[in-house]
Design a protein around this motif. Structure first.
Motif, PDB file in Angstrom:
ATOM      1  N   ASN A  25       0.886  -1.232  -0.065  1.00  0.00           N
ATOM      2  CA  ASN A  25       0.077  -0.038  -0.119  1.00  0.00           C
ATOM      3  C   ASN A  25       0.848   1.375   0.091  1.00  0.00           C
ATOM      4  OD1 ASN A  25      -2.040  -1.331   0.069  1.00  0.00           O
ATOM      5  ND2 ASN A  25      -2.929  -1.444   2.209  1.00  0.00           N
ATOM      6  N   LEU A  26       1.914   1.181   0.712  1.00  0.00           N
ATOM      7  CA  LEU A  26       2.824   2.119   0.939  1.00  0.00           C
ATOM      8  C   LEU A  26       3.626   2.668  -0.524  1.00  0.00           C
ATOM      9  CD1 LEU A  26       4.368   1.860   4.435  1.00  0.00           C
ATOM     10  CD2 LEU A  26       3.022   3.638   3.691  1.00  0.00           C
ATOM     11  N   MET A  27       4.063   1.526  -1.337  1.00  0.00           N
ATOM     12  CA  MET A  27       4.407   1.697  -2.406  1.00  0.00           C
ATOM     13  C   MET A  27       3.745   2.161  -3.455  1.00  0.00           C
ATOM     14  SD  MET A  27       6.716  -1.798  -2.742  1.00  0.00           S
ATOM     15  CE  MET A  27       8.300  -2.190  -2.030  1.00  0.00           C
ATOM     16  N   GLN A  28       2.293   1.583  -3.257  1.00  0.00           N
ATOM     17  CA  GLN A  28       1.180   2.340  -4.304  1.00  0.00           C
ATOM     18  C   GLN A  28       1.000   3.660  -4.185  1.00  0.00           C
ATOM     19  OE1 GLN A  28      -2.360   0.262  -4.285  1.00  0.00           O
ATOM     20  NE2 GLN A  28      -3.240   1.047  -6.369  1.00  0.00           N
ATOM     21  N   GLU A  29       1.143   4.165  -2.849  1.00  0.00           N
ATOM     22  CA  GLU A  29       0.820   5.426  -2.306  1.00  0.00           C
ATOM     23  C   GLU A  29       2.088   6.440  -2.947  1.00  0.00           C
ATOM     24  OE1 GLU A  29       0.370   8.135   1.812  1.00  0.00           O
ATOM     25  OE2 GLU A  29       0.242   6.020   1.821  1.00  0.00           O
ATOM     26  N   HIS A  30       3.054   6.110  -2.830  1.00  0.00           N
ATOM     27  CA  HIS A  30       4.369   6.718  -3.087  1.00  0.00           C
ATOM     28  C   HIS A  30       4.622   6.576  -4.616  1.00  0.00           C
ATOM     29  CE1 HIS A  30       4.922   8.504   0.789  1.00  0.00           C
ATOM     30  NE2 HIS A  30       4.354   7.572   1.247  1.00  0.00           N
ATOM     31  N   HIS A  31       4.394   5.719  -5.278  1.00  0.00           N
ATOM     32  CA  HIS A  31       4.541   5.356  -6.859  1.00  0.00           C
ATOM     33  C   HIS A  31       6.063   5.145  -6.816  1.00  0.00           C
ATOM     34  CE1 HIS A  31       0.732   7.426  -7.385  1.00  0.00           C
ATOM     35  NE2 HIS A  31       1.065   8.503  -6.801  1.00  0.00           N
ATOM     36  N   VAL A  32       6.459   4.121  -5.960  1.00  0.00           N
ATOM     37  CA  VAL A  32       7.995   3.531  -6.128  1.00  0.00           C
ATOM     38  C   VAL A  32       7.800   1.848  -5.973  1.00  0.00           C
ATOM     39  CG1 VAL A  32       9.114   5.607  -5.083  1.00  0.00           C
ATOM     40  CG2 VAL A  32       7.918   3.746  -3.703  1.00  0.00           C
ATOM     41  N   MET A  33       8.786   1.509  -6.492  1.00  0.00           N
ATOM     42  CA  MET A  33       8.829  -0.117  -6.633  1.00  0.00           C
ATOM     43  C   MET A  33       9.757  -0.697  -5.369  1.00  0.00           C
ATOM     44  SD  MET A  33       8.365  -1.282 -10.494  1.00  0.00           S
ATOM     45  CE  MET A  33       8.338  -2.709 -10.157  1.00  0.00           C
ATOM     46  N   ASP A  34      10.457   0.168  -4.838  1.00  0.00           N
ATOM     47  CA  ASP A  34      11.446  -0.098  -3.736  1.00  0.00           C
ATOM     48  C   ASP A  34      11.338   0.667  -2.638  1.00  0.00           C
ATOM     49  OD1 ASP A  34      13.381  -2.129  -5.328  1.00  0.00           O
ATOM     50  OD2 ASP A  34      13.083  -0.227  -6.757  1.00  0.00           O
ATOM     51  N   LEU A  35      11.325   0.069  -1.439  1.00  0.00           N
ATOM     52  CA  LEU A  35      11.433   1.060  -0.048  1.00  0.00           C
ATOM     53  C   LEU A  35      12.475   0.290   0.678  1.00  0.00           C
ATOM     54  CD1 LEU A  35       7.735   1.532   0.835  1.00  0.00           C
ATOM     55  CD2 LEU A  35       9.559   3.424  -0.060  1.00  0.00           C
ATOM     56  N   ALA A  36      13.189   1.326   1.471  1.00  0.00           N
ATOM     57  CA  ALA A  36      14.092   0.986   2.415  1.00  0.00           C
ATOM     58  C   ALA A  36      13.734   0.320   3.799  1.00  0.00           C
ATOM     59  CB  ALA A  36      15.195   2.259   2.964  1.00  0.00           C
ATOM     60  N   VAL A  37      14.314  -0.811   4.241  1.00  0.00           N
ATOM     61  CA  VAL A  37      13.706  -1.336   5.647  1.00  0.00           C
ATOM     62  C   VAL A  37      15.033  -1.118   6.426  1.00  0.00           C
ATOM     63  CG1 VAL A  37      13.249  -3.545   6.890  1.00  0.00           C
ATOM     64  CG2 VAL A  37      12.465  -3.118   4.349  1.00  0.00           C
ATOM     65  N   THR A  38      14.386  -0.434   7.762  1.00  0.00           N
ATOM     66  CA  THR A  38      15.686  -0.271   8.745  1.00  0.00           C
ATOM     67  C   THR A  38      15.241  -1.181   9.906  1.00  0.00           C
ATOM     68  OG1 THR A  38      14.212   1.629   9.454  1.00  0.00           O
ATOM     69  CG2 THR A  38      15.775   2.176   7.914  1.00  0.00           C
ATOM     70  N   ASN A  39      16.175  -1.225  10.748  1.00  0.00           N
ATOM     71  CA  ASN A  39      16.259  -1.857  11.988  1.00  0.00           C
ATOM     72  C   ASN A  39      17.204  -1.300  13.001  1.00  0.00           C
ATOM     73  OD1 ASN A  39      15.739  -3.923  14.039  1.00  0.00           O
ATOM     74  ND2 ASN A  39      17.472  -5.279  12.916  1.00  0.00           N
ATOM     75  N   GLU A  40      16.431  -0.616  13.915  1.00  0.00           N
ATOM     76  CA  GLU A  40      17.355   0.313  14.999  1.00  0.00           C
ATOM     77  C   GLU A  40      18.103   1.466  14.331  1.00  0.00           C
ATOM     78  OE1 GLU A  40      19.149  -2.451  17.695  1.00  0.00           O
ATOM     79  OE2 GLU A  40      17.571  -3.141  18.526  1.00  0.00           O
ATOM     80  N   GLY A  41      17.575   2.041  13.499  1.00  0.00           N
ATOM     81  CA  GLY A  41      18.273   3.087  12.630  1.00  0.00           C
ATOM     82  C   GLY A  41      19.081   2.929  11.686  1.00  0.00           C
TER      83      GLY A  41
END
Length: 219
Positions: A25-41
């Motif tokens: 849903n976030l990818m569709q909302e922001h029109h991107v095919m990739d997003l960064a995943v973080t863990n404790e910064g």
């Protein structure tokens, strides 16, 4: 220009505890095919839409079978490295980290393309020429001399090796549009002019003569 000097996108940071359907849903909302995943910064990796479409919507990001993609650039690297990374790996987003792998932000590849266009001055008036010469015959000084002898200056110059015939492809941009005299000069010096984009002086003169003739006939 360094990566840290660019404008970062207002994109969400994913957590390993996010569920697949939320990320899609976030990818569709922001029109991107990739997003960064973080863990404790820190950057845990990059997740791609195609990967998520093949798994259960209720899975956590930490549970998807395919590992996260480990692409990123450091904030003190040149922005062309970020563009090269995005192009080579078909990334819609490039994560930016510091020396300790702390997540700084992300840049969309489309915005990077815009920075490259500005860097190469593609919007500025001027002609572009592509030459081919033997690698052993390449001389930046000679090419500059030929261009400057025709009352022009080089604003950009790039080379690309043609390994199958031990040659170089030299792409130059100059600060004037009329290129006929410069093309003729390179040909006199035995350069192979593969192609060029600009205005031909001879064509302009022919057009002017034609317009003068039509004006005369209309008198």
């Amino acid at each position: 220009m360094l990566v840290k000097d660019l404008s970062f996108e207002a994109l969400p940071q994913l957590k390993l505890s996010d569920r697949v359907y939320q990320v899609l849903n976030l990818m569709q909302e922001h029109h991107v095919m990739d997003l960064a995943v973080t863990n404790e910064g820190k950057l845990a990796g990059l997740v791609n839409e195609n990967t998520l479409l093949d798994v259960d919507d209720e899975l956590l990001i930490s549970e998807i079978p395919q590992p996260l993609r480990s692409y990123s650039v450091k904030e003190d690297e040149h922005f062309l490295k970020a563009f090269a990374l995005a192009t080579a790996n078909h990334l819609s987003v490039v994560p930016v980290v510091d020396k300790e792998n702390n997540f700084i932000g992300a840049i969309e590849s489309g915005r990077l393309a815009g920075y490259v266009a500005d860097f190469l001055q593609l919007q500025d008036p001027g002609a572009l020429m592509v030459l081919e010469i033997e690698s052993s015959q390449y001389s930046f000084a000679e090419i500059t001399k030929i261009v400057e002898a025709n009352d022009a200056q080089i604003t950009q110059l790039n080379t690309r090796p043609i390994r199958e015939r031990n040659a170089l492809e030299v792409t130059i941009r100059i600060n004037k549009l009329e290129v006929s005299d410069i093309v003729a000069s390179f040909q006199r010096y035995d350069y192979f002019v593969k192609y060029y984009f600009g205005e031909e002086l001879y064509t302009n003169e022919l057009k002017e003569n034609y317009e003068n003739l039509m004006n005369y006939l209309n008198i």
